[in-house]
Design a protein around this motif. Structure first.
Motif, PDB file in Angstrom:
ATOM      1  N   SER A  29      -8.957 -70.455 -80.375  1.00 47.45           N
ATOM      2  CA  SER A  29      -7.804 -69.564 -80.434  1.00 47.45           C
ATOM      3  C   SER A  29      -8.195 -68.136 -80.785  1.00 47.45           C
ATOM      4  CB  SER A  29      -6.791 -70.090 -81.466  1.00 47.45           C
ATOM      5  OG  SER A  29      -6.317 -71.361 -81.076  1.00 47.45           O
ATOM      6  N   GLN A  30      -9.064 -67.984 -81.796  1.00 48.95           N
ATOM      7  CA  GLN A  30      -9.456 -66.626 -82.172  1.00 48.95           C
ATOM      8  C   GLN A  30     -10.213 -65.910 -81.057  1.00 48.95           C
ATOM      9  OE1 GLN A  30     -11.114 -65.631 -85.998  1.00 48.95           O
ATOM     10  NE2 GLN A  30     -10.097 -67.379 -86.954  1.00 48.95           N
ATOM     11  N   PRO A  31     -11.255 -66.524 -80.448  1.00 52.01           N
ATOM     12  CA  PRO A  31     -11.930 -65.821 -79.351  1.00 52.01           C
ATOM     13  C   PRO A  31     -11.008 -65.474 -78.198  1.00 52.01           C
ATOM     14  CG  PRO A  31     -13.275 -67.648 -80.124  1.00 52.01           C
ATOM     15  CD  PRO A  31     -11.948 -67.777 -80.805  1.00 52.01           C
ATOM     16  N   LEU A  32     -10.073 -66.369 -77.863  1.00 59.77           N
ATOM     17  CA  LEU A  32      -9.147 -66.095 -76.775  1.00 59.77           C
ATOM     18  C   LEU A  32      -8.250 -64.901 -77.116  1.00 59.77           C
ATOM     19  CD1 LEU A  32      -8.047 -69.642 -75.561  1.00 59.77           C
ATOM     20  CD2 LEU A  32      -9.429 -67.978 -74.321  1.00 59.77           C
ATOM     21  N   LEU A  33      -7.758 -64.864 -78.345  1.00 64.07           N
ATOM     22  CA  LEU A  33      -6.874 -63.761 -78.741  1.00 64.07           C
ATOM     23  C   LEU A  33      -7.644 -62.445 -78.843  1.00 64.07           C
ATOM     24  CD1 LEU A  33      -4.651 -65.567 -81.408  1.00 64.07           C
ATOM     25  CD2 LEU A  33      -3.925 -64.686 -79.179  1.00 64.07           C
ATOM     26  N   VAL A  34      -8.870 -62.497 -79.341  1.00 66.24           N
ATOM     27  CA  VAL A  34      -9.696 -61.289 -79.370  1.00 66.24           C
ATOM     28  C   VAL A  34      -9.916 -60.779 -77.953  1.00 66.24           C
ATOM     29  CG1 VAL A  34     -12.016 -60.395 -79.838  1.00 66.24           C
ATOM     30  CG2 VAL A  34     -10.833 -61.762 -81.568  1.00 66.24           C
ATOM     31  N   GLY A  35     -10.258 -61.684 -77.046  1.00 66.09           N
ATOM     32  CA  GLY A  35     -10.456 -61.293 -75.654  1.00 66.09           C
ATOM     33  C   GLY A  35      -9.186 -60.746 -75.028  1.00 66.09           C
ATOM     34  N   TYR A  36      -8.040 -61.342 -75.367  1.00 68.91           N
ATOM     35  CA  TYR A  36      -6.768 -60.893 -74.796  1.00 68.91           C
ATOM     36  C   TYR A  36      -6.431 -59.476 -75.238  1.00 68.91           C
ATOM     37  CZ  TYR A  36      -1.788 -60.754 -73.742  1.00 68.91           C
ATOM     38  OH  TYR A  36      -0.549 -60.394 -73.281  1.00 68.91           O
TER      39      TYR A  36
END
Length: 228
Positions: A102-109
């Motif tokens: 979740s954190q990597p996806l949100l950072v990427g988003y």
């Protein structure tokens, strides 16, 4: 300068700091049930700034242009949700979900939102990743000269514990940064290429056979894809 401008600038530089400090932010402060590390704190701070800038209108949310990216993300979420059914104990799934996906996806988003709103250019985060090799070169050199102990016998790991994980990170950064050096850098190109070559030697010093093969395999494919 308005508060909105300051927030945008803060999020921009927070992203660069997050990318630069990835290899130096690996030690957990608390391991269970949720893994809390310097990297987690940095990523949560960046996500918070992304939400704040979206709510204030400084960096408005723009839809992802390519639907294939959305489908890949949904499939990853579905795969992790399925894997959680077999996680024991289940409380470990909390850390797995929040820290590793979740954190990597949100950072990427939210990094994508900075790019879509032209707050940053693509070369800037690549530069931050590439410069993260510098402290690794220093730490790796200190291991080679005996100033720092080896985490694994005769295998350089710098700030990492596992040499294979270390080699994977260095290899990924080298592959990402080579096109940027060749086609975007105008001044000090030789200096950047010299650092890149030192990065290759650093990767080899890890004695990670899988990491080395993966890097040269990716490099071969990259050289075929690059324009003449």
């Amino acid at each position: 300068m308005s508060i909105r401008t300051h927030l945008i600038t803060l999020q921009k530089w927070w992203l660069f700091a997050l990318l630069f400090l990835i290899p130096l932010s690996l030690q957990y402060l608390i391991k269970t049930p949720v893994a809390i590390s310097t990297l987690n704190i940095l990523s949560l701070g960046f996500i918070f700034l992304g939400v704040l800038n979206a709510l204030t209108g400084g960096v408005p949310i723009r839809p992802v242009q390519h639907r294939s990216y959305v489908w890949v993300i949904l499939l990853l979420l579905g795969a992790l949700a399925y894997a959680l059914l077999f996680t024991h104990p289940l409380r470990n799934a909390v850390g797995l979900w929040t820290s590793r996906l979740s954190q990597p996806l949100l950072v990427g988003y939210f990094a994508y939102q900075l790019l879509a709103n032209r707050v940053i250019t693509l070369s800037e985060p690549i530069r931050a990743l590439f410069y993260s090799l510098v402290p690794l070169l220093i730490l790796g050199g200190m291991q080679l000269t005996g100033f720092l102990p080896y985490a694994d016998t005769d295998r350089v790991t710098a700030s990492y514990f596992f040499p294979n994980t270390f080699a994977r990170y260095v290899g990924i950064v080298l592959l990402i940064s080579l096109p940027w050096i060749l086609f975007s850098i105008r001044q000090y190109k030789r200096l950047h290429l010299g650092l890149w070559i030192l990065g290759v030697l650093l990767l080899l010093s890890s004695k990670s056979y899988g990491g080395t093969v993966a890097f040269f395999g990716g490099l071969t494919a990259l050289l075929f894809a690059l324009p003449n």
